[in-house]
Design a protein around this motif. Structure first.
Motif, short mmCIF file in Angstrom:
data_model
loop_
_atom_site.label_atom_id
_atom_site.label_comp_id
_atom_site.label_asym_id
_atom_site.label_seq_id
_atom_site.Cartn_x
_atom_site.Cartn_y
_atom_site.Cartn_z
N ALA A 17 -6.70 0.19 14.92
CA ALA A 17 -5.53 -0.24 14.16
C ALA A 17 -4.61 0.93 13.85
CB ALA A 17 -5.97 -0.93 12.87
N ALA A 18 -5.19 2.04 13.44
CA ALA A 18 -4.38 3.22 13.12
C ALA A 18 -3.68 3.75 14.37
CB ALA A 18 -5.25 4.30 12.50
N GLY A 19 -4.37 3.78 15.48
CA GLY A 19 -3.77 4.25 16.72
C GLY A 19 -2.62 3.37 17.19
N MET A 20 -2.80 2.05 17.06
CA MET A 20 -1.72 1.14 17.45
C MET A 20 -0.51 1.32 16.55
SD MET A 20 -3.73 -2.38 18.59
CE MET A 20 -3.56 -3.05 17.00
N MET A 21 -0.74 1.51 15.26
CA MET A 21 0.36 1.67 14.32
C MET A 21 1.12 2.97 14.61
SD MET A 21 0.45 1.43 10.20
CE MET A 21 -0.18 3.06 9.84
N VAL A 22 0.40 4.05 14.84
CA VAL A 22 1.04 5.33 15.14
C VAL A 22 1.83 5.24 16.44
CG1 VAL A 22 0.58 7.73 15.78
CG2 VAL A 22 -0.56 6.73 13.80
N GLY A 23 1.27 4.60 17.44
CA GLY A 23 1.98 4.44 18.72
C GLY A 23 3.24 3.62 18.57
N TYR A 24 3.15 2.55 17.80
CA TYR A 24 4.32 1.69 17.60
C TYR A 24 5.42 2.43 16.84
CZ TYR A 24 7.24 -2.11 15.99
OH TYR A 24 8.31 -2.92 15.71
N VAL A 25 5.05 3.09 15.76
CA VAL A 25 6.04 3.81 14.97
C VAL A 25 6.66 4.94 15.80
CG1 VAL A 25 6.36 5.29 12.94
CG2 VAL A 25 5.03 3.20 12.76
N GLY A 26 5.85 5.63 16.58
CA GLY A 26 6.38 6.70 17.42
C GLY A 26 7.36 6.19 18.46
N SER A 27 7.05 5.06 19.08
CA SER A 27 7.97 4.51 20.08
C SER A 27 9.26 4.03 19.44
CB SER A 27 7.31 3.36 20.85
OG SER A 27 7.10 2.24 20.00
N GLN A 28 9.17 3.48 18.23
CA GLN A 28 10.38 3.03 17.53
C GLN A 28 11.24 4.21 17.09
OE1 GLN A 28 11.55 -0.15 17.13
NE2 GLN A 28 9.93 -0.53 18.59
N LEU A 29 10.62 5.32 16.72
CA LEU A 29 11.40 6.50 16.35
C LEU A 29 12.22 7.01 17.52
CD1 LEU A 29 8.94 8.54 14.11
CD2 LEU A 29 11.12 7.57 13.43
N MET A 30 11.68 6.89 18.70
CA MET A 30 12.40 7.35 19.88
C MET A 30 13.58 6.44 20.22
SD MET A 30 11.09 10.09 20.88
CE MET A 30 9.63 11.06 20.83
N SER A 31 13.45 5.16 19.97
CA SER A 31 14.48 4.24 20.45
C SER A 31 15.48 3.82 19.37
CB SER A 31 13.83 2.99 21.04
OG SER A 31 13.13 2.29 20.05
N ASN A 32 15.03 3.53 18.16
CA ASN A 32 15.93 3.00 17.15
C ASN A 32 15.50 3.49 15.77
OD1 ASN A 32 17.71 1.54 15.65
ND2 ASN A 32 16.88 -0.46 16.13
N GLN A 33 16.28 4.39 15.18
CA GLN A 33 15.88 5.00 13.93
C GLN A 33 16.34 4.24 12.70
OE1 GLN A 33 17.09 9.06 13.94
NE2 GLN A 33 15.74 9.64 15.60
N LYS A 34 17.22 3.25 12.85
CA LYS A 34 17.77 2.55 11.69
C LYS A 34 16.76 1.64 11.02
CE LYS A 34 22.56 2.67 13.15
NZ LYS A 34 23.75 1.88 13.48
N GLN A 35 15.95 0.94 11.80
CA GLN A 35 15.04 -0.04 11.24
C GLN A 35 13.59 0.43 11.23
OE1 GLN A 35 15.61 -3.61 13.44
NE2 GLN A 35 17.56 -4.08 12.48
N VAL A 36 13.37 1.72 11.41
CA VAL A 36 12.01 2.24 11.51
C VAL A 36 11.25 2.03 10.20
CG1 VAL A 36 10.64 4.33 11.80
CG2 VAL A 36 12.55 3.87 13.31
N LYS A 37 11.88 2.31 9.07
CA LYS A 37 11.17 2.18 7.80
C LYS A 37 10.72 0.75 7.55
CE LYS A 37 13.11 6.06 5.27
NZ LYS A 37 13.83 6.49 4.09
N LYS A 38 11.59 -0.21 7.83
CA LYS A 38 11.24 -1.60 7.61
C LYS A 38 10.10 -2.04 8.52
CE LYS A 38 13.34 -6.20 7.58
NZ LYS A 38 14.56 -6.95 7.81
N LYS A 39 10.19 -1.70 9.79
CA LYS A 39 9.15 -2.10 10.73
C LYS A 39 7.84 -1.36 10.48
CE LYS A 39 12.14 -3.75 14.38
NZ LYS A 39 12.50 -3.68 15.79
#
Length: 60
Positions: A17-39
Motif C-alpha cells: 500500500a505504501a509503495g503504491m501510494m508513493v508511486g502514484y504521488v510521484g507520478s502525479q508530481l511529474m505531470s500535474n502539480q495543482k491537484q497533487v495535495k487533494k489526490k
C-alpha cells in the motif's frame, strides 16, 4: 494461522500500500502539480482504509 504469519501478511500489505501510494504521488508530481495535495490526501485515506480492512480480515 499463527501470529508470525499474520504479522508477515500485515507487513506485506502495508508495504504494498505504501509503495503504491508513493508511486502514484510521484507520478502525479511529474505531470500535474495543482491537484497533487487533494489526490495525495485521498490516496492516503484509501491506504488507511485498506490497512484497516486487512487487519480486520486477519483478526477474524
Amino acid at each position: 494461522m499463527n501470529k508470525n504469519t499474520i504479522g508477515l501478511m500485515k507487513g506485506i500489505g502495508t508495504g504494498l500500500a505504501a509503495g503504491m501510494m508513493v508511486g502514484y504521488v510521484g507520478s502525479q508530481l511529474m505531470s500535474n502539480q495543482k491537484q497533487v495535495k487533494k489526490k495525495a490526501s485521498k490516496a492516503a485515506h484509501a491506504v488507511g482504509n485498506l490497512i484497516d480492512d486487512v487487519q480486520y480480515i486477519f483478526k477474524g
